[in-house]
Scaffold this active site. Sequence first.
Site, PDB file in Angstrom:
ATOM      1  N   GLU A  90      11.927  -0.298   7.702  1.00 19.35           N
ATOM      2  CA  GLU A  90      11.978  -1.748   7.649  1.00 19.35           C
ATOM      3  C   GLU A  90      13.077  -2.203   6.700  1.00 19.35           C
ATOM      4  OE1 GLU A  90       8.210  -3.023   6.265  1.00 19.35           O
ATOM      5  OE2 GLU A  90       7.152  -1.654   7.584  1.00 19.35           O
ATOM      6  N   CYS A 104      16.919  -6.695   1.515  1.00 22.80           N
ATOM      7  CA  CYS A 104      16.125  -5.641   0.908  1.00 22.80           C
ATOM      8  C   CYS A 104      16.159  -4.435   1.846  1.00 22.80           C
ATOM      9  CB  CYS A 104      14.693  -6.152   0.721  1.00 22.80           C
ATOM     10  SG  CYS A 104      13.563  -4.889   0.120  1.00 22.80           S
ATOM     11  N   CYS A 111       7.228   7.602   1.529  1.00 21.65           N
ATOM     12  CA  CYS A 111       7.539   7.734   0.101  1.00 21.65           C
ATOM     13  C   CYS A 111       6.599   8.767  -0.503  1.00 21.65           C
ATOM     14  CB  CYS A 111       7.349   6.389  -0.600  1.00 21.65           C
ATOM     15  SG  CYS A 111       7.785   6.416  -2.354  1.00 21.65           S
ATOM     16  N   CYS A 115       2.117   5.355  -5.061  1.00 22.24           N
ATOM     17  CA  CYS A 115       1.572   4.254  -5.868  1.00 22.24           C
ATOM     18  C   CYS A 115       0.321   3.709  -5.169  1.00 22.24           C
ATOM     19  CB  CYS A 115       2.615   3.162  -6.064  1.00 22.24           C
ATOM     20  SG  CYS A 115       4.041   3.764  -7.007  1.00 22.24           S
ATOM     21  N   CYS A 118       0.509   0.501  -2.774  1.00 25.13           N
ATOM     22  CA  CYS A 118       1.701   0.349  -1.928  1.00 25.13           C
ATOM     23  C   CYS A 118       1.480   0.972  -0.555  1.00 25.13           C
ATOM     24  CB  CYS A 118       2.894   0.994  -2.615  1.00 25.13           C
ATOM     25  SG  CYS A 118       4.402   0.939  -1.631  1.00 25.13           S
ATOM     26  N   SER A 215       9.620  -0.176 -12.065  1.00 21.89           N
ATOM     27  CA  SER A 215       8.276  -0.611 -11.683  1.00 21.89           C
ATOM     28  C   SER A 215       7.269  -0.080 -12.692  1.00 21.89           C
ATOM     29  CB  SER A 215       7.953  -0.087 -10.275  1.00 21.89           C
ATOM     30  OG  SER A 215       8.807  -0.696  -9.343  1.00 21.89           O
ATOM     31  N   HIS A 217       4.089  -1.780 -14.100  1.00 18.69           N
ATOM     32  CA  HIS A 217       2.732  -2.048 -13.597  1.00 18.69           C
ATOM     33  C   HIS A 217       1.581  -1.812 -14.566  1.00 18.69           C
ATOM     34  CE1 HIS A 217       4.998  -2.425  -9.988  1.00 18.69           C
ATOM     35  NE2 HIS A 217       4.948  -1.172  -9.619  1.00 18.69           N
ATOM     36  N   ASN A 291       0.538  -8.135  -2.958  1.00 19.33           N
ATOM     37  CA  ASN A 291       0.610  -8.545  -1.571  1.00 19.33           C
ATOM     38  C   ASN A 291      -0.393  -7.679  -0.804  1.00 19.33           C
ATOM     39  OD1 ASN A 291       1.564  -9.500   0.851  1.00 19.33           O
ATOM     40  ND2 ASN A 291       3.710  -9.259   0.266  1.00 19.33           N
ATOM     41  N   CYS A 334       6.955  -4.128   1.732  1.00 21.22           N
ATOM     42  CA  CYS A 334       6.524  -2.783   1.379  1.00 21.22           C
ATOM     43  C   CYS A 334       5.874  -1.953   2.481  1.00 21.22           C
ATOM     44  CB  CYS A 334       5.538  -2.862   0.221  1.00 21.22           C
ATOM     45  SG  CYS A 334       6.023  -4.028  -1.020  1.00 21.22           S
TER      46      CYS A 334
HETATM   47  N1  SAH Z   1      10.071   2.960  -5.123  1.00 19.05           N
HETATM   48  C1  SAH Z   1      10.714   1.859  -5.746  1.00 19.05           C
HETATM   49  C2  SAH Z   1      11.200   0.773  -4.807  1.00 19.05           C
HETATM   50  C3  SAH Z   1      10.309   0.341  -3.682  1.00 19.05           C
HETATM   51  S1  SAH Z   1       8.931  -0.688  -4.033  1.00 19.05           S
HETATM   52  C4  SAH Z   1       9.850   1.279  -6.837  1.00 19.05           C
HETATM   53  O1  SAH Z   1       8.752   1.784  -7.047  1.00 19.05           O
HETATM   54  O2  SAH Z   1      10.286   0.373  -7.529  1.00 19.05           O
HETATM   55  C5  SAH Z   1       9.550  -2.211  -4.635  1.00 19.05           C
HETATM   56  C6  SAH Z   1       8.560  -2.958  -5.491  1.00 19.05           C
HETATM   57  O3  SAH Z   1       7.449  -3.459  -4.713  1.00 19.05           O
HETATM   58  C7  SAH Z   1       7.940  -2.076  -6.570  1.00 19.05           C
HETATM   59  O4  SAH Z   1       7.872  -2.752  -7.788  1.00 19.05           O
HETATM   60  C8  SAH Z   1       6.557  -1.836  -5.995  1.00 19.05           C
HETATM   61  O5  SAH Z   1       5.659  -1.455  -6.999  1.00 19.05           O
HETATM   62  C9  SAH Z   1       6.250  -3.173  -5.369  1.00 19.05           C
HETATM   63  N2  SAH Z   1       5.114  -3.144  -4.433  1.00 19.05           N
HETATM   64  C10 SAH Z   1       4.680  -2.122  -3.667  1.00 19.05           C
HETATM   65  N3  SAH Z   1       3.599  -2.469  -2.957  1.00 19.05           N
HETATM   66  C11 SAH Z   1       3.321  -3.752  -3.263  1.00 19.05           C
HETATM   67  C12 SAH Z   1       2.321  -4.686  -2.838  1.00 19.05           C
HETATM   68  N4  SAH Z   1       1.397  -4.357  -1.941  1.00 19.05           N
HETATM   69  N5  SAH Z   1       2.355  -5.922  -3.384  1.00 19.05           N
HETATM   70  C13 SAH Z   1       3.313  -6.266  -4.268  1.00 19.05           C
HETATM   71  N6  SAH Z   1       4.275  -5.449  -4.691  1.00 19.05           N
HETATM   72  C14 SAH Z   1       4.293  -4.194  -4.201  1.00 19.05           C
END
Ligand code: SAH
Length: 344
Positions: A90, A104, A111, A115, A118, A215, A217, A291, A334
């Site tokens: 995507e 983006c 991946c 996480c 995600c 990231s 968190h 999200n 994501c």
């Molecule tokens: N792997 C990288 C880049 C991809 S994710 C990273 O971890 O930064 C990009 C951002 O979206 C990251 O901060 C990730 O934690 C966030 N993200 C992933 N899933 C999400 C969700 N369901 N809601 C909001 N943010 C999310």
Amino acid sequence: MIHLLDQTPDQLQAWLAGHGVPGYRARQVWQWVYARGADDFDQMTDLPGVVRQRLAADFQIWSTRVAAHRKADDGAEKLLLELADGQRIECVLLRDDRGHCTICVSTQVGCAMGCAFCASGLDGLIRNLSTGEILEQMLRLRQCLADGERISHVVVMGMGEPLANLDALLPALAMASRPDGLGIGARRITISTVGLPAGIRRLAGLNLQYHLAVSLHAADDPLRDRLVPANRKTGIAAVLAAADEYFEQTGRRVTFEYVLLKDVNDGPAHARALAALLRGRPALVNLIPFNPVAELPFRSPLSPDVMRFAETLREAGIAVKLRYRKGDEIDAACGQLRRLTSPY
Ligand code: SAH
């Protein structure tokens, strides 16, 4: 067939020379593709027909097929691209009210970071994307623009962990930022990482002007270990030390992303702990309300809690940006669109 976008300008020049075609023709091909958006060699009318045929016999400009194209009311557009091997990725175009067009892009299919909140990592890592597949997302998204619009920013925040695929990503970003490429200055390109210290250091050592987003968190290791399993190998201290090094090398302030998950990491104590952790660092915190992902148990934070969280950080002198959700109705975040069996 060779994917043209996987070639550096030098490689294309060498191929042309090998076929008795003068090197300057490479520049013409590049102009057609990057400056003029050609997607067929036949459009390159200032190249001799025989050169166009030679190129078309060996090279393909596109390696993907657009499997779905969704548009949201807020101007966000999302492409689901099917790769040559049938895998799907995507990429997203986001428009804001200042006229910025941010794209983006993804760096991997799936991946490996896992996480907890995600969608991209739910099935693990399938494979890295090539340089050409990363660039193709940018070019395809550029085709979505209206007259007068241009790509203002690139965020490498799609599927995958960019620092786990730096070898393919760096040449793609170099091409994106070249004036004779996409012309998007390095300072308008953000690489978002889960926080791999070795990768951050490698990037710092290159002393490029890319903006780094980490990231985070969570502000303590037990919570971060739970939300971001990659943390178990590194710990927060090593991630922050690498981020500090990035700032020292490049002079670019690092952004820390923080996805707010209701009742998990969005309380006043979490905000105070984050403020204490980042105090004294030239940091920007990007707060991202979760999200929702159908398969996952987390919930979005309540608005007052988001506001209070932001306020606590600001009172501690830390710069905060709230990321408003965009493109909800097209599953813009994501790795969610890819998970729908029927994209329409
Ligand atoms: N792997 C990288 C880049 C991809 S994710 C990273 O971890 O930064 C990009 C951002 O979206 C990251 O901060 C990730 O934690 C966030 N993200 C992933 N899933 C999400 C969700 N369901 N809601 C909001 N943010 C999310």
